[in-house]
Scaffold this active site. Structure first.
Site, PDB file in Angstrom:
ATOM      1  N   GLU A  55      -9.294  11.919  -4.009  1.00  0.00           N
ATOM      2  CA  GLU A  55      -9.469  10.560  -3.489  1.00  0.00           C
ATOM      3  C   GLU A  55      -9.463  10.594  -1.966  1.00  0.00           C
ATOM      4  O   GLU A  55      -8.416  10.778  -1.339  1.00  0.00           O
ATOM      5  CB  GLU A  55      -8.335   9.650  -4.003  1.00  0.00           C
ATOM      6  N   ARG A  79     -10.290   5.060   5.316  1.00  0.00           N
ATOM      7  CA  ARG A  79      -9.369   4.556   6.346  1.00  0.00           C
ATOM      8  C   ARG A  79      -9.700   5.094   7.717  1.00  0.00           C
ATOM      9  O   ARG A  79      -9.025   4.775   8.686  1.00  0.00           O
ATOM     10  CB  ARG A  79      -7.931   4.977   6.032  1.00  0.00           C
ATOM     11  N   LYS A 128      -4.074   1.563 -11.181  1.00  0.00           N
ATOM     12  CA  LYS A 128      -3.180   2.224 -10.227  1.00  0.00           C
ATOM     13  C   LYS A 128      -2.016   1.271  -9.946  1.00  0.00           C
ATOM     14  O   LYS A 128      -2.233   0.082  -9.688  1.00  0.00           O
ATOM     15  CB  LYS A 128      -3.974   2.513  -8.952  1.00  0.00           C
TER      16      LYS A 128
HETATM   17  C1  3PG Z   1      -1.824   5.384  -0.233  1.00  0.00           C
HETATM   18  O1  3PG Z   1      -2.776   4.745  -0.647  1.00  0.00           O
HETATM   19  O2  3PG Z   1      -1.439   5.414   0.945  1.00  0.00           O
HETATM   20  C2  3PG Z   1      -1.157   6.195  -1.248  1.00  0.00           C
HETATM   21  O3  3PG Z   1      -0.439   5.414  -2.073  1.00  0.00           O
HETATM   22  C3  3PG Z   1      -0.363   7.318  -0.691  1.00  0.00           C
HETATM   23  O4  3PG Z   1       0.949   7.032  -0.650  1.00  0.00           O
HETATM   24  P1  3PG Z   1       1.940   8.204  -0.254  1.00  0.00           P
HETATM   25  O5  3PG Z   1       1.579   8.627   1.142  1.00  0.00           O
HETATM   26  O6  3PG Z   1       3.299   7.577  -0.338  1.00  0.00           O
HETATM   27  O7  3PG Z   1       1.734   9.307  -1.247  1.00  0.00           O
END
Ligand code: 3PG
Length: 215
Positions: free
Chosen positions: A48, A52, A136
């Protein structure tokens, strides 16, 4: 496992491939292909890449072109435009931090399997109304952790989850032990410092370390 064609990929297949879906933030297109190869070498191929950073779409495109063993998806899909851009770049699935019917429909229109993000019962019901049953749970630790999923297993007995947000190698097993959890998501497989240093062996090791997690 055989890789289905892009058109037939389902959210459930994305979730069932490995215990962990890595949540990836890429700031440099040059990192995309070696990072994807490092994860695949550690047995993790569902990737994934979050929308961002300005480079995210170019990174998805590079992985889709150069790493056929990987199945690259787009994370942080929040709009119809995001879904369209992700599909154009070669993404095979989408993940959203929340859910709207517009995003659900947009992903269907462009042929992307979607893992919609939910954090409340009402959001689960909205996603279910639109036909989504693999969701999710985000942000998982902050929104109630394994206890929340246990509570949901009663009324939402027909929904399966990928908890993401605050999940680590240490607590992943607590989630994966639940019958309504298929896999977890997390960014810990791809630390920013390992990426910056080009330490691909460390990323391969972090991916390999997740293979022992029980599903
Ligand atoms: C996100 O979309 O930022 C994810 O949930 C990742 O979260 P994490 O950095 O706590 O694994």
């Amino acid at each position: 496992m055989t890789t289905p064609s892009a058109a037939t990929f389902t959210a459930l297949q994305v979730m069932q491939d490995a215990p962990v879906i890595p949540v990836i933030v890429l700031n440099d297109v040059a990192h995309a292909v070696p990072m994807a190869r490092a994860l695949v070498a550690g047995g993790v191929r569902m990737l994934e890449v979050t929308l961002r950073t300005p480079q995210a779409l170019a990174c998805i495109e590079a992985i889709a072109r150069a790493v056929p063993e990987a199945v690259v998806g787009a994370g942080t899909v929040r709009s119809r435009a995001d879904a369209q851009a992700a599909a154009n770049a070669g993404a095979r699935f989408a993940v959203s931090p929340g859910y709207t019917s517009a995003v659900g429909q947009a992903c269907r229109d462009v042929g992307l399997a979607l893992l919609p993000g939910v954090a409340t019962g009402s959001e689960i019901m909205m996603a279910q109304e639109d036909g989504f049953t693999e969701l999710k749970f985000f942000p998982a630790m902050q929104a109630g952790g394994p206890a929340m999923l246990k509570a949901w297993s009663g009324p939402f007995f027909d929904v399966r989850f990928c908890p993401t947000g605050g999940v680590s190698l240490q607590n992943a097993a607590d989630f994966l032990a639940l019958p309504n959890v298929v896999c977890v998501g997390g960014s810990w497989l791809v630390p920013a410092d390992a990426m910056a240093a080009g330490d691909w062996a460390r990323i391969t090791q972090l991916a390999a370390d997740t293979q022992g997690l029980r599903r």
